[in-house]
Design a protein around this motif. Structure first.
Motif, mmCIF file in Angstrom:
data_model
loop_
_atom_site.group_PDB
_atom_site.id
_atom_site.type_symbol
_atom_site.label_atom_id
_atom_site.label_comp_id
_atom_site.label_asym_id
_atom_site.label_seq_id
_atom_site.Cartn_x
_atom_site.Cartn_y
_atom_site.Cartn_z
ATOM 1 N N ALA A 36 0.861 -1.182 0.000
ATOM 2 C CA ALA A 36 0.000 0.000 0.000
ATOM 3 C C ALA A 36 0.894 1.228 0.000
ATOM 4 C CB ALA A 36 -0.919 0.002 1.223
ATOM 5 N N GLY A 37 0.540 2.220 -0.787
ATOM 6 C CA GLY A 37 1.406 3.374 -0.983
ATOM 7 C C GLY A 37 0.913 4.628 -0.297
ATOM 8 N N SER A 38 1.852 5.428 0.169
ATOM 9 C CA SER A 38 1.531 6.700 0.822
ATOM 10 C C SER A 38 0.649 7.564 -0.083
ATOM 11 C CB SER A 38 2.818 7.482 1.117
ATOM 12 O OG SER A 38 3.722 6.720 1.868
ATOM 13 N N GLY A 39 -0.348 8.166 0.523
ATOM 14 C CA GLY A 39 -1.200 9.069 -0.237
ATOM 15 C C GLY A 39 -2.131 8.328 -1.169
ATOM 16 N N THR A 40 -1.578 7.656 -2.152
ATOM 17 C CA THR A 40 -2.397 7.004 -3.177
ATOM 18 C C THR A 40 -3.435 6.080 -2.555
ATOM 19 O OG1 THR A 40 -0.508 7.104 -4.688
ATOM 20 C CG2 THR A 40 -2.307 5.630 -5.271
ATOM 21 N N HIS A 41 -3.016 5.236 -1.613
ATOM 22 C CA HIS A 41 -3.974 4.332 -0.985
ATOM 23 C C HIS A 41 -4.828 5.033 0.062
ATOM 24 C CE1 HIS A 41 -1.918 1.001 -3.015
ATOM 25 N NE2 HIS A 41 -3.014 0.314 -2.750
ATOM 26 N N VAL A 42 -4.350 6.142 0.597
ATOM 27 C CA VAL A 42 -5.202 6.916 1.493
ATOM 28 C C VAL A 42 -6.456 7.364 0.755
ATOM 29 C CG1 VAL A 42 -5.396 9.009 2.883
ATOM 30 C CG2 VAL A 42 -3.274 7.702 2.894
ATOM 31 N N TRP A 43 -6.257 7.896 -0.471
ATOM 32 C CA TRP A 43 -7.417 8.361 -1.235
ATOM 33 C C TRP A 43 -8.327 7.171 -1.580
ATOM 34 C CZ3 TRP A 43 -5.469 12.326 0.527
ATOM 35 C CH2 TRP A 43 -4.227 12.842 0.176
ATOM 36 N N LYS A 44 -7.729 6.052 -1.962
ATOM 37 C CA LYS A 44 -8.530 4.872 -2.308
ATOM 38 C C LYS A 44 -9.289 4.348 -1.097
ATOM 39 C CE LYS A 44 -5.656 3.349 -6.169
ATOM 40 N NZ LYS A 44 -4.765 2.307 -6.721
ATOM 41 N N PHE A 45 -8.583 4.205 0.033
ATOM 42 C CA PHE A 45 -9.234 3.697 1.237
ATOM 43 C C PHE A 45 -10.351 4.641 1.688
ATOM 44 C CE2 PHE A 45 -5.083 1.417 2.678
ATOM 45 C CZ PHE A 45 -5.356 0.380 1.797
ATOM 46 N N SER A 46 -10.098 5.936 1.592
ATOM 47 C CA SER A 46 -11.093 6.910 2.015
ATOM 48 C C SER A 46 -12.377 6.787 1.195
ATOM 49 C CB SER A 46 -10.516 8.324 1.892
ATOM 50 O OG SER A 46 -11.477 9.293 2.235
ATOM 51 N N GLU A 47 -12.217 6.631 -0.108
ATOM 52 C CA GLU A 47 -13.403 6.508 -0.949
ATOM 53 C C GLU A 47 -14.137 5.194 -0.693
ATOM 54 O OE1 GLU A 47 -12.317 7.220 -5.000
ATOM 55 O OE2 GLU A 47 -12.146 9.386 -4.701
ATOM 56 N N GLU A 48 -13.383 4.131 -0.452
ATOM 57 C CA GLU A 48 -14.025 2.853 -0.142
ATOM 58 C C GLU A 48 -14.771 2.937 1.193
ATOM 59 O OE1 GLU A 48 -14.052 -0.068 -2.255
ATOM 60 O OE2 GLU A 48 -13.617 1.726 -3.448
ATOM 61 N N TYR A 49 -14.189 3.639 2.145
ATOM 62 C CA TYR A 49 -14.840 3.805 3.446
ATOM 63 C C TYR A 49 -16.118 4.629 3.310
ATOM 64 C CZ TYR A 49 -15.519 5.466 8.247
ATOM 65 O OH TYR A 49 -16.045 5.788 9.465
ATOM 66 N N ARG A 50 -16.042 5.740 2.567
ATOM 67 C CA ARG A 50 -17.225 6.583 2.368
ATOM 68 C C ARG A 50 -18.322 5.855 1.620
ATOM 69 N NH1 ARG A 50 -15.919 10.697 -1.108
ATOM 70 N NH2 ARG A 50 -17.835 11.811 -0.572
#
Length: 580
Positions: free
Chosen positions: A165-179
């Motif tokens: 999992a990559g810095s930033g890039t997966h944060v945005w992905k995880f955030s959208e999956e969570y929302r």
């Protein structure tokens, strides 16, 4: 032993204007340093080398630079120099508000004036997080002492539930999956600690990694230094070598102005395309070029990269991360692979050319660093510079991180005056938005916010996330993180806060993005635009004080690098006047 000196005389150590003097002035300069345990041998003509350290607990990417500085000191001492470490302001994108970019120029001023004011013959810059590297380079280039940059290196790859999992890039992905309800709150929380496993900056080809690579491409850091992980022993090895090299550079009188020229920046722009670098590199390289007094324009980032394929398969444009890139061969392998697409005769801090530095570089993992015959993307697939009636002075889009089907797109604008205004309604089921809508956030430019925050990759509205949509066209006069992805038009110039056309756009207007044609336009008649401009409230009077006031008054626009107008064209390392 001590003698009066003429500091501007060729071949005379700059530090001699402090330590080589007889009488009261020399006494004071030397005497105070004895309290640190130095002996008289410090003042026998050895090069005095500054270590400009941006270490800070408030900038997590830079928190390990104290240890890196010790390796630099060791190298300086072994080469016969005297190291003097000093702190500067440190910029961390993750904690600073309203934006670390607001303070880039302030840090550059801190570095510049620290170098000008002190008895230094050369300097090693220690930086890591996004804005610290360009800020340090900007300040150092204005002074023009022999300079080597040592970056802090990336973290080890993030790991989450058995996957990279990559810095930033997966944060945005995880955030959208969570929302969207596809990731639990427990999993979302567990991921927080999994993406930052060690000291260092972001693991993806974000702005920190990009600027480390481009500093190496410019010839201002040692070959192979950009990609080595922060916790790899080789990070300290190369820091030690940099300490030794700066002493030799002082002897050789090898300054940035004798290294950097138009070829250096052309190489950096082309390398940025080949590595899938951050759009933030555009504003930073323009500012650095301004300090180096080298003519570089926004259009160069498109035209010079037109024949450059994307070779590095890293997030957010590809699959891998910086740790993999380091083990594959790092930037030297990319430079050798690009070959005649670069001007390999450009000078570097090693005293050798870029080509000589990389002649023996190997590519150990062709799936990470692709050969030119099998690129990740064909030439022209990186940063595009757009113009049109929405951005007469230019805007940029990272093509390699955008959706192919959206590169030609026409849709209805939904306009927000602030990013906070958008955040308030992004999850509303009643938001009037569909997949074709063009989201616009303005007043996020250099002076409007102020400081060009990284808000461009706006969160997809929840009603679209629920429908499975993961990308849409977004436009802003702000920036986005280099770790981000999506079809996002950035750095619109002139910005809306100074009356740029983005200020005239209204919700319901039709906007057309045509990346192949390099256009971004609103379908509004010229007469209507003139009428809207007449009705537009004039920019508010500058209020308040302090640094933000200075920034709003003097920051240039995105298309020229957002440096302060009064800091450009001041190169030279004159010795300050004596005062005792």
């Amino acid at each position: 032993m001590h003698r009066d000196s003429e500091p501007d005389r060729p071949g005379t150590r700059r530090s001699a204007a402090w330590f080589g003097l007889d009488g009261k002035l020399g006494f004071v300069h030397r005497s105070k340093l004895y309290n640190q345990g130095y002996s008289a041998s410090m003042f026998d003509g050895r090069p005095i080398i500054g270590i400009c350290n941006s270490w800070s607990d408030l900038a997590p990417c830079n928190a390990h630079l104290r240890q890196v500085a010790e390796s630099v000191k060791r190298g300086i001492l072994m080469a016969g120099g005297v190291p003097l470490e000093f702190p500067t302001m440190s910029l961390g994108e993750t904690l600073m508000r309203p934006s670390a970019m607001l303070f880039r120029n302030l840090m550059a001023m801190d570095v510049e004036e620290s170098l000008r004011a002190n008895p230094l013959d050369g300097v090693v810059l220690l930086g890591g997080c996004d804005k610290t590297v360009p800020a340090q380079l900007m300040g150092a280039l204005s002074v023009d002492l022999p300079t080597v940059m040592v970056t802090g290196g990336p973290m080890l790859n993030g790991k989450f539930r058995g996957q990279d999992a990559g810095s930033g890039t997966h944060v945005w992905k995880f955030s959208e999956e969570y929302r969207a309800g596809r990731m639990s709150r427990a999993d979302f929380g567990a991921a927080e600690a999994c993406l930052s496993r060690s000291s260092g900056h972001c693991t993806t080809m974000g702005t920190a990694s990009t600027m480390a690579c481009l500093t190496e491409a410019l010839g201002l850091s040692l070959p192979g230094s950009a990609a080595i992980p922060a916790v790899d022993a080789r990070r300290h090895n190369i820091a030690e070598h940099a300490g030794g090299r700066i002493v030799a550079m002082v002897e050789e009188e090898l300054t940035p102005s004798s290294i950097l020229d138009r070829r250096s920046f052309e190489n950096a722009i082309r390398v940025n395309a080949a590595i899938g670098g951050s759009t933030n590199a555009v504003v930073h390289l323009l500012a650095i070029a301004g300090r180096a007094e080298v003519d570089v324009a926004l259009a160069d980032f498109d035209t010079l990269a037109a024949d450059i394929p994307l070779l590095v398969d890293l997030l957010p444009s590809g699959r891998f991360q910086m740790e993999d890139f380091a083990y594959a061969g790092g930037l030297p392998a990319v430079i050798r692979e690009l070959g005649d697409l670069l001007d390999t005769g450009a000078a570097t801090v090693t005293g050798r050319t870029l080509g000589e530095n990389t002649a023996d570089a190997d590519n150990w993992q062709p799936d990470v660093i692709r050969p030119r015959a099998n690129p990740l993307r064909e030439p022209g697939g990186h940063t595009a510079v757009l113009r049109g009636n929405l951005a007469p002075d230019g805007a940029v889009i990272k093509v390699s991180a955008a959706s192919e089907e959206l590169l030609r797109h026409t849709g209805t604008a939904l306009v927000f005056d602030t990013v906070e205004e958008y955040h308030e309604v992004a999850d509303s089921p009643d938001l009037p938005v569909d997949a074709d809508t063009v989201l616009v956030v303005r007043n996020a430019g250099p002076t409007g916010y102020p400081g060009m925050p990284e808000i461009g990759n706006l969160a997809i509205p929840k009603r679209l996330l629920d429908a499975g949509i993961r990308d849409m066209v977004r436009i802003t006069d702000g920036r986005m993180s280099g770790t981000s992805y999506g079809t996002v038009v950035l750095h619109v110039a002139p910005e809306s806060a100074v009356g740029g056309p983005l200020a005239l756009l209204r919700s319901g207007d039709t906007v057309t993005l045509d990346v192949p044609a390099r256009r971004i336009d609103m379908d509004v008649p010229d007469a209507e635009l003139r009428s809207r401009a007449t009705a537009l409230a004039p920019p508010g009077a500058e209020s308040g004080g302090g640094y933000a006031w200075l920034y709003r008054r003097h920051a240039r626009q995105a298309d020229t690098g957002v440096d302060f107008d009064f800091l450009i064209g001041r190169r030279g390392h004159q010795v300050p006047r004596r005062h005792l």
